[in-house]
Motif scaffolding. Structure first.
Motif, PDB file in Angstrom:
ATOM      1  N   LYS A 392       0.825  -1.263   0.003  1.00 36.80           N
ATOM      2  CA  LYS A 392      -0.068  -0.139   0.252  1.00 36.80           C
ATOM      3  C   LYS A 392       0.828   1.045  -0.275  1.00 36.80           C
ATOM      4  O   LYS A 392       1.770   1.673   1.028  1.00 36.80           O
ATOM      5  CB  LYS A 392      -0.792   0.222   1.451  1.00 36.80           C
ATOM      6  N   THR A 393       0.851   2.046  -0.966  1.00 43.52           N
ATOM      7  CA  THR A 393       1.066   3.124  -0.660  1.00 43.52           C
ATOM      8  C   THR A 393       0.312   4.512  -0.844  1.00 43.52           C
ATOM      9  O   THR A 393      -1.203   4.457  -1.288  1.00 43.52           O
ATOM     10  CB  THR A 393       2.286   3.335  -2.607  1.00 43.52           C
ATOM     11  N   ASN A 394      -0.110   5.715  -0.172  1.00 47.12           N
ATOM     12  CA  ASN A 394      -0.554   6.903  -0.490  1.00 47.12           C
ATOM     13  C   ASN A 394      -0.410   7.531  -1.983  1.00 47.12           C
ATOM     14  O   ASN A 394      -1.758   7.988  -1.817  1.00 47.12           O
ATOM     15  CB  ASN A 394      -0.080   7.542   0.932  1.00 47.12           C
ATOM     16  N   LEU A 395       0.720   7.596  -2.478  1.00 45.27           N
ATOM     17  CA  LEU A 395       0.168   8.358  -3.476  1.00 45.27           C
ATOM     18  C   LEU A 395      -0.196   7.814  -5.210  1.00 45.27           C
ATOM     19  O   LEU A 395      -0.987   7.492  -5.369  1.00 45.27           O
ATOM     20  CB  LEU A 395       1.473   8.887  -4.078  1.00 45.27           C
ATOM     21  N   HIS A 396       0.288   6.300  -5.465  1.00 46.75           N
ATOM     22  CA  HIS A 396       0.200   5.330  -6.274  1.00 46.75           C
ATOM     23  C   HIS A 396      -0.914   3.954  -5.876  1.00 46.75           C
ATOM     24  O   HIS A 396      -0.986   3.590  -6.367  1.00 46.75           O
ATOM     25  CB  HIS A 396       1.028   5.062  -6.023  1.00 46.75           C
ATOM     26  N   GLY A 397      -2.040   3.644  -4.530  1.00 45.11           N
ATOM     27  CA  GLY A 397      -2.822   3.438  -3.989  1.00 45.11           C
ATOM     28  C   GLY A 397      -1.637   1.409  -3.959  1.00 45.11           C
ATOM     29  O   GLY A 397      -0.697   1.499  -3.468  1.00 45.11           O
ATOM     30  N   GLU A 398      -2.369   0.954  -4.678  1.00 44.41           N
ATOM     31  CA  GLU A 398      -2.258  -0.658  -4.204  1.00 44.41           C
ATOM     32  C   GLU A 398      -0.847  -1.368  -5.548  1.00 44.41           C
ATOM     33  O   GLU A 398      -1.531  -1.155  -6.188  1.00 44.41           O
ATOM     34  CB  GLU A 398      -3.177  -1.930  -3.723  1.00 44.41           C
ATOM     35  N   ILE A 399       0.386  -0.612  -5.389  1.00 43.36           N
ATOM     36  CA  ILE A 399       0.974  -1.127  -6.096  1.00 43.36           C
ATOM     37  C   ILE A 399       2.064  -3.338  -6.318  1.00 43.36           C
ATOM     38  O   ILE A 399       2.126  -3.097  -4.611  1.00 43.36           O
ATOM     39  CB  ILE A 399       1.807  -0.693  -6.673  1.00 43.36           C
ATOM     40  N   PRO A 400       1.737  -3.875  -7.053  1.00 44.11           N
ATOM     41  CA  PRO A 400       3.219  -4.728  -6.935  1.00 44.11           C
ATOM     42  C   PRO A 400       4.312  -4.373  -6.096  1.00 44.11           C
ATOM     43  O   PRO A 400       4.596  -3.353  -6.431  1.00 44.11           O
ATOM     44  CB  PRO A 400       3.293  -5.568  -8.237  1.00 44.11           C
ATOM     45  N   ILE A 401       4.249  -5.366  -5.372  1.00 44.18           N
ATOM     46  CA  ILE A 401       5.713  -5.383  -4.132  1.00 44.18           C
ATOM     47  C   ILE A 401       7.108  -5.595  -4.982  1.00 44.18           C
ATOM     48  O   ILE A 401       8.094  -5.830  -5.156  1.00 44.18           O
ATOM     49  CB  ILE A 401       6.513  -6.064  -3.544  1.00 44.18           C
ATOM     50  N   VAL A 402       6.591  -6.092  -7.090  1.00 42.29           N
ATOM     51  CA  VAL A 402       8.152  -6.081  -7.594  1.00 42.29           C
ATOM     52  C   VAL A 402       7.589  -5.603  -8.560  1.00 42.29           C
ATOM     53  O   VAL A 402       6.726  -5.843  -9.728  1.00 42.29           O
ATOM     54  CB  VAL A 402       8.152  -7.861  -7.426  1.00 42.29           C
ATOM     55  N   GLN A 403       8.570  -4.752  -8.966  1.00 46.00           N
ATOM     56  CA  GLN A 403       8.343  -3.760 -10.187  1.00 46.00           C
ATOM     57  C   GLN A 403       9.809  -4.759 -11.440  1.00 46.00           C
ATOM     58  O   GLN A 403      10.706  -5.027 -11.191  1.00 46.00           O
ATOM     59  CB  GLN A 403       9.265  -2.683 -10.434  1.00 46.00           C
ATOM     60  N   SER A 404       9.041  -4.681 -12.887  1.00 42.21           N
ATOM     61  CA  SER A 404      10.362  -5.777 -13.665  1.00 42.21           C
ATOM     62  C   SER A 404      10.099  -5.748 -15.330  1.00 42.21           C
ATOM     63  O   SER A 404       8.493  -5.533 -15.660  1.00 42.21           O
ATOM     64  CB  SER A 404       9.638  -7.455 -13.402  1.00 42.21           C
ATOM     65  N   THR A 405      10.744  -5.804 -16.143  1.00 41.04           N
ATOM     66  CA  THR A 405      10.865  -6.117 -17.057  1.00 41.04           C
ATOM     67  C   THR A 405      11.712  -7.125 -17.237  1.00 41.04           C
ATOM     68  O   THR A 405      12.430  -7.650 -17.198  1.00 41.04           O
ATOM     69  CB  THR A 405      10.677  -4.656 -17.902  1.00 41.04           C
ATOM     70  N   ALA A 406      11.149  -7.172 -18.520  1.00 38.50           N
ATOM     71  CA  ALA A 406      12.969  -8.677 -19.353  1.00 38.50           C
ATOM     72  C   ALA A 406      12.740  -8.156 -20.312  1.00 38.50           C
ATOM     73  O   ALA A 406      11.816  -7.853 -22.208  1.00 38.50           O
ATOM     74  CB  ALA A 406      12.039 -10.074 -18.922  1.00 38.50           C
ATOM     75  N   THR A 407      14.210  -8.822 -20.954  1.00 38.18           N
ATOM     76  CA  THR A 407      14.121  -7.798 -23.161  1.00 38.18           C
ATOM     77  C   THR A 407      15.018  -9.659 -23.423  1.00 38.18           C
ATOM     78  O   THR A 407      15.355  -9.837 -22.785  1.00 38.18           O
ATOM     79  CB  THR A 407      15.446  -6.851 -22.792  1.00 38.18           C
ATOM     80  N   TYR A 408      14.563  -9.705 -24.268  1.00 33.11           N
ATOM     81  CA  TYR A 408      15.688 -10.989 -25.205  1.00 33.11           C
ATOM     82  C   TYR A 408      16.588 -10.247 -25.965  1.00 33.11           C
ATOM     83  O   TYR A 408      15.878  -9.358 -27.352  1.00 33.11           O
ATOM     84  CB  TYR A 408      14.535 -11.763 -26.096  1.00 33.11           C
ATOM     85  N   ASN A 409      18.235 -10.671 -26.598  1.00 28.17           N
ATOM     86  CA  ASN A 409      18.154 -10.045 -27.323  1.00 28.17           C
ATOM     87  C   ASN A 409      18.614 -10.740 -28.264  1.00 28.17           C
ATOM     88  O   ASN A 409      19.247 -12.426 -28.369  1.00 28.17           O
ATOM     89  CB  ASN A 409      19.362  -9.387 -26.682  1.00 28.17           C
ATOM     90  N   LYS A 410      18.316 -11.218 -29.354  1.00 28.67           N
ATOM     91  CA  LYS A 410      18.598 -12.224 -30.758  1.00 28.67           C
ATOM     92  C   LYS A 410      20.063 -12.718 -30.938  1.00 28.67           C
ATOM     93  O   LYS A 410      20.157 -13.683 -31.679  1.00 28.67           O
ATOM     94  CB  LYS A 410      17.263 -11.514 -31.804  1.00 28.67           C
ATOM     95  N   GLU A 411      20.784 -10.787 -31.334  1.00 30.66           N
ATOM     96  CA  GLU A 411      21.919 -11.195 -31.491  1.00 30.66           C
ATOM     97  C   GLU A 411      23.217 -11.796 -30.913  1.00 30.66           C
ATOM     98  O   GLU A 411      23.721 -12.951 -30.880  1.00 30.66           O
ATOM     99  CB  GLU A 411      22.904  -9.595 -31.062  1.00 30.66           C
ATOM    100  N   ASP A 412      22.704 -12.053 -29.428  1.00 35.52           N
ATOM    101  CA  ASP A 412      23.995 -12.970 -28.320  1.00 35.52           C
ATOM    102  C   ASP A 412      22.871 -13.679 -27.639  1.00 35.52           C
ATOM    103  O   ASP A 412      22.830 -14.632 -27.342  1.00 35.52           O
ATOM    104  CB  ASP A 412      24.207 -12.091 -27.774  1.00 35.52           C
ATOM    105  N   ASN A 413      21.146 -13.804 -28.490  1.00 37.58           N
ATOM    106  CA  ASN A 413      20.473 -15.461 -27.927  1.00 37.58           C
ATOM    107  C   ASN A 413      20.080 -15.188 -26.619  1.00 37.58           C
ATOM    108  O   ASN A 413      20.427 -16.545 -25.318  1.00 37.58           O
ATOM    109  CB  ASN A 413      20.755 -16.651 -28.495  1.00 37.58           C
ATOM    110  N   THR A 414      20.174 -14.258 -25.511  1.00 39.97           N
ATOM    111  CA  THR A 414      20.408 -13.632 -24.114  1.00 39.97           C
ATOM    112  C   THR A 414      18.594 -13.356 -23.332  1.00 39.97           C
ATOM    113  O   THR A 414      18.216 -12.347 -24.370  1.00 39.97           O
ATOM    114  CB  THR A 414      21.161 -13.089 -23.733  1.00 39.97           C
TER     115      THR A 414
END
Length: 498
Positions: A392-414
């Motif tokens: 719970k936050t005052n400014l943003h309401g209920e938000i996930p405890i984890v903020q995340s993103t993912a990328t895939y790089n075709k050049e090195d396959n990672t």
């Protein structure tokens, strides 16, 4: 231990990442230029006065583009003051920051520095005290090949070939009453339209950025953006966004800053799409988030009209770096519309790099998440499906405890997963489903955390806060279970075997 379910499929992507997502900003403000990138008397200075120790760290950050020369500074700046023999250049009062500008560094010096740093310039024109004609002359001086007074003047000043700057900003924060030559939305739209016409007549190949709202608190937001785009929609390629965050004493609100950034982006996207619909246009307007950072906007009393005084020199903590990482995830998650993002700024002024005049250079805590995402956040941004507990936050309401993103790089396959754990008490077990990528092996798991959220890096203890490598788990049948420590920023890199 709290559990987070994490699903990523290689076919579910948001967008390719534009490399300009990892751009930055150098303004004639404080010590960003003088004793920042430029200090002729420094032991590491090259023959033009540029600090090589600073340049090495900038290259480590892999910054592809830098916005210049401002910022608030540009709204009172005459670019002609910074060309020609240095001994003939005028000293001017800078109204924006109440300092004295020596004009030792101007557009020609900046382009030389940018080439040495392997950086593409993003140039702002003065639409405060400047005119549309001045903007056209600036493009002519920089980009026209020759046989005119201004292009020949560039050659006389030592640059036979045109600079060929391709990205230009139509002023800076013109919605702000603090801005030199502040305009309302209609007046700015009309002035910027005439500048855009002239600039593109001079060089039809350039891209243009219109001034969007300077912040979300200003009363004209987002009406300013709508009005401006109704004037400029077919003439510009991007609308600018500016957003800063600071800790006002509530750690939950501060950690949740990423939620506000995403709301801010969505509002501007919606506004731009409304104008698109109203104009029956087939063109999609992209965002240039050309100012963002953690910035403690405290008031500092300085002696007026000093040369390069220490203005806005925030010293960043571990907590600041965690929040910073969460903001970087937000930018990547909107890579379909945010094509340019400039960390404001690069050296000394609210920056990841900090210098001593005549002395050492320091990596601030925020250096590390920026360097990690700039290096490994390339390729495609994937659409992460996240099932996580909330806080719970005052400014943003209920938000996930984890903020995340993912990328895939075709050049090195990672695959690279970036994750911020906002939980102040518990580690989190992240269960990632990745089977669409085939055989997988974790390359490394790098964590930025520590017992003291207020810890900073100093010249006496420059590695007080830095990332650490932790044990890496196995991937079994396309699933990865990995522990994310409490209050930590994480980068997990994974190789794909097929």
């Amino acid at each position: 231990m709290k559990k987070v379910k994490y699903f990523v499929d290689k076919n579910y992507k948001i967008s390719e990442v534009d490399p300009r997502m990892f751009a930055s900003f150098i303004e004639h403000l404080g010590r960003a230029v003088y004793t920042g990138i430029y200090e002729p008397d420094h032991p590491t200075a090259d023959d033009q006065g540029f600090r090589q120790d600073v340049m090495e760290l900038i290259k480590e950050l892999k910054v592809p583009m830098v916005r210049y020369p401002g910022g608030n500074f540009v709204s009172g700046y005459n670019w002609r003051d910074g060309i020609g023999p240095k001994e003939d250049r005028p000293r001017r009062l800078d109204y924006a920051w109440r300092t004295t500008e020596t004009n030792e560094v101007g557009i020609d010096e900046f382009v030389d520095w940018a080439k040495k740093a392997d950086i593409e310039p993003m140039i702002a024109v003065n639409l405060g005290t400047g005119t549309p004609q001045d903007a056209g002359y600036f493009v002519e001086y920089c980009n026209h090949p020759g046989d005119t007074d201004l292009s020949e003047l560039r050659k006389k000043n030592g640059h036979e070939e045109p600079h060929n700057f391709k990205l230009w900003c139509l002023g800076n924060e013109m919605d702000g009453p603090w801005q030199i030559g502040h305009l309302n939305a209609d007046d700015y739209g009309k002035k910027a339209l005439e500048a855009a016409k002239i600039m593109k007549w001079v060089d039809p190949t350039i891209e243009l950025v219109a001034c969007g709202s300077s912040n979300a608190e200003i009363p004209t937001f987002p009406e300013w953006d709508r009005t401006v785009l109704e004037y400029l929609y077919e003439q510009v390629d991007y609308i600018s966004c500016h957003r800063y965050y600071e800790n006002f004493g509530n750690i939950e609100d501060f950690l949740g800053s990423f939620a506000d950034m995403e709301k801010f982006i969505n509002t501007i996207v919606s506004t731009a799409d409304y104008v698109k619909a109203k104009k029956r246009s087939n063109k999609t307007m992209y965002l240039s988030f050309d100012e963002w950072n953690v910035w403690y906007q405290k008031k500092i009393k300085l002696t007026d009209w000093e040369v390069a005084p220490p203005i806005l020199e925030d010293i960043y903590s571990l907590l600041d770096a965690l929040v910073f990482g969460g903001l970087m995830c937000s930018l990547l998650k909107h890579a379909d519309r945010v094509k340019i993002a400039c960390l404001a700024q690069l050296v000394n002024v609210i920056a990841p790099i900090f210098t001593r005049k005549g002395g050492a250079v320091l990596k601030q805590t925020t250096f590390y998440p920026f360097q990690q995402v700039s290096t490994y956040g390339r390729g495609e941004v994937l659409n992460v499906l996240l099932d996580a507990p909330t806080f719970k936050t005052n400014l943003h309401g209920e938000i996930p405890i984890v903020q995340s993103t993912a990328t895939y790089n075709k050049e090195d396959n990672t695959i690279t997963i970036f994750a911020l754990n906002c939980d102040q008490i518990d580690d989190v077990e992240l269960s990632a489903e990745l089977r669409s990528f085939g055989g997988l092996k974790v390359i490394e798991h790098v964590v930025l955390d520590g017992p003291d959220l207020n810890a900073t890096n100093t010249f006496e203890n420059p590695e007080n806060v830095k990332p650490r490598n932790v044990d890496i788990p196995e991937v079994r049948e396309g699933s990865l279970n990995i522990v994310i420590p409490k209050l930590s920023w994480n980068m997990i890199r994974i190789s794909c075997n097929k």
